[in-house]
Write an enzyme that holds these catalytic residues in place. Structure first.
Site, short mmCIF file in Angstrom:
data_model
loop_
_atom_site.label_atom_id
_atom_site.label_comp_id
_atom_site.label_asym_id
_atom_site.label_seq_id
_atom_site.Cartn_x
_atom_site.Cartn_y
_atom_site.Cartn_z
N TRP A 23 0.84 -1.21 0.00
CA TRP A 23 0.00 0.00 0.00
C TRP A 23 0.86 1.25 0.00
CZ3 TRP A 23 -4.31 -1.21 -1.87
CH2 TRP A 23 -4.99 -2.37 -1.49
N ASP B 224 -1.37 6.73 6.32
CA ASP B 224 -2.47 5.84 5.97
C ASP B 224 -2.67 4.90 7.17
OD1 ASP B 224 -4.11 3.79 5.07
OD2 ASP B 224 -2.91 3.32 3.29
N LYS C 139 -11.79 -1.63 7.08
CA LYS C 139 -10.96 -2.55 7.84
C LYS C 139 -11.42 -2.61 9.30
CE LYS C 139 -8.65 -3.00 4.09
NZ LYS C 139 -7.49 -2.28 3.59
C1 LIG Z 1 -7.02 -1.89 2.26
C2 LIG Z 1 -5.98 -0.84 2.31
C3 LIG Z 1 -5.89 0.15 1.32
C4 LIG Z 1 -6.78 0.19 0.11
O1 LIG Z 1 -8.03 0.59 0.47
P1 LIG Z 1 -9.16 0.85 -0.63
O2 LIG Z 1 -10.22 1.51 0.18
O3 LIG Z 1 -9.54 -0.47 -1.20
O4 LIG Z 1 -8.60 1.76 -1.66
C5 LIG Z 1 -4.92 1.12 1.47
N1 LIG Z 1 -4.09 1.13 2.52
C6 LIG Z 1 -4.14 0.18 3.48
C7 LIG Z 1 -3.21 0.24 4.63
C8 LIG Z 1 -5.09 -0.83 3.40
O5 LIG Z 1 -5.15 -1.77 4.36
#
Ligand SMILES: *Cc1c(COP(=O)(O)O)cnc(C)c1O
Length: 360
Positions: free
Chosen positions: A101, A171, A195
């Site tokens: 990511w 993030d 998540k």
């Molecule tokens: C799942 C995830 C993403 C991607 O998320 P989307 O909403 O599908 O774009 C980005 N960063 C992390 C840390 C993730 O776990």
């Protein structure tokens, strides 16, 4: 009705209490005669829902007044572009590449300016967090970017990098609200909610006000300017209204659990049960260096791909779902987010013990 223990990395388990409440309110939300799904986002009823959600999140995270909370769409992945478009005044930023990511965000930023990799853990399949105490960060970098919890690899920054005075952007998709954070240390905290907080379709951005400006990269679409959404309190256009409503319920659930300190204690207890077993097991092994282990995502392997597959299949049959590791790394991964009960982890470990006995 029978519910499984869902170890999915995302979309992931939500508190049963929240799902029940949502079910109860499905046909008639508090006497409105309609579902929240069917309601105008400009209505008084919905205004209360989104304002309460924001207030509860602010309380949970102790968000200072000079930060805006934005409820946006496009998932975490859209932020990979939105961040450089809005923040790259000098067209330069430093990325710490600790997984897929982070790497995707780093690659995306290269479209808009000079993104430099200040550190990486790719040399060892992202199984650790690099030392970030004295990084080589360009003087004129607009920000330093991290993925705080690496969902796929199961690592977590337990100590934030020394950004040398630069704005920190994080993030937190897979560790959102899993423990207290000091918001002041960040310029931007963002995460997709699927998540640990709610249904896919909502991304929450917590951003310091001075970073919200009209001075964005040329040709930045209106919808991708933080200012557009900040000025309109996340109601510039139709927001992901139902998703925000569920997030709001999860915030209230978290407050009832005692807030983020209490949830952290619980998350530590849950993770310890699994990690302690992995450390003593002769069959299963954790894949991450101990000091960087995530409380949320726990990858492990047997060292034998066939046995891994057998484990995943037998676990599924026993009611433990989604234990297969990410397609890029294989093995297994148990995601044990806030809503995973301790009992679910205990039962998983008991099942692993049995599996180990039978497969020695
Ligand atoms: C799942 C995830 C993403 C991607 O998320 P989307 O909403 O599908 O774009 C980005 N960063 C992390 C840390 C993730 O776990």
């Amino acid at each position: 009705m029978s519910r499984v223990y869902n170890f999915s990395a995302g979309p992931a388990v939500l508190p049963e209490e929240v799902l029940r409440e949502a079910a109860d309110e499905m046909m008639d939300y508090k006497g409105s005669g309609m579902s929240v799904m069917e309601m105008s986002h400009r209505s008084k009823t919905y205004d209360t829902i989104i304002k309460e959600a924001e207030a509860d999140l602010r309380e949970l995270m102790d968000i200072p007044d000079n930060y805006k909370v934005l409820f946006l769409q496009g998932g975490a992945s859209q932020q990979f572009a939105m961040i450089p478009m809005n923040l790259m005044k000098n067209k330069k930023a430093a990325y710490i590449v600790t997984g897929q990511w982070a790497k995707k965000a780093y690659k995306e930023a290269q479209i808009y300016g000079e993104a430099v990799a200040a550190a990486s853990s790719e040399d060892k399949t992202f199984s650790y967090i690099p030392d970030c105490s004295d990084l080589d960060i360009p003087e004129d970098a607009d920000y330093v970017y991290i993925c705080e919890n690496n969902t796929i690899y199961g690592t977590k920054f337990h100590k934030l990098p020394n950004t040398k005075g630069h704005t920190l952007v994080a993030d937190v998709s897979s560790c959102f609200l899993s423990e207290p954070v000091d918001v002041k240390k960040y310029g931007v905290i963002y995460g997709g909610v699927q998540k640990n907080i709610g249904p896919a379709g909502v991304v929450i951005v917590i951003i310091r006000e001075d970073l919200i400006t009209e001075d964005v990269l040329p040709n930045t679409p209106t919808m991708l300017k933080y200012k557009t959404h900040a000025d309109a309190d996340s109601l510039y256009n139709t927001p992901p209204a139902y998703g925000i409503y569920i997030c709001g319920k999860v915030f209230k659930w978290l407050k009832k659990q005692g807030g983020l300190s209490a949830i952290k204690t619980r998350n530590e207890e849950k993770a310890k049960i699994l990690y302690d077993f992995l450390d003593e097991s002769k069959l299963f092994k954790g894949t991450v260096v101990k000091e960087d282990r995530s409380l949320m995502n726990v990858p492990f392997v047997t060292g034998n791909e066939e046995l891994d597959a057998k484990f995943v299949a037998e676990a599924k049959a026993a009611g433990f779902e989604n234990l297969k590791g990410h397609r890029s790394v294989g093995g297994m991964r148990a995601s044990i987010y806030n809503a995973m009960p301790k009992e679910g982890v205990e039962k998983l470990v008991a099942f692993m013990r049995e599996f180990e006995k039978k497969n020695q």
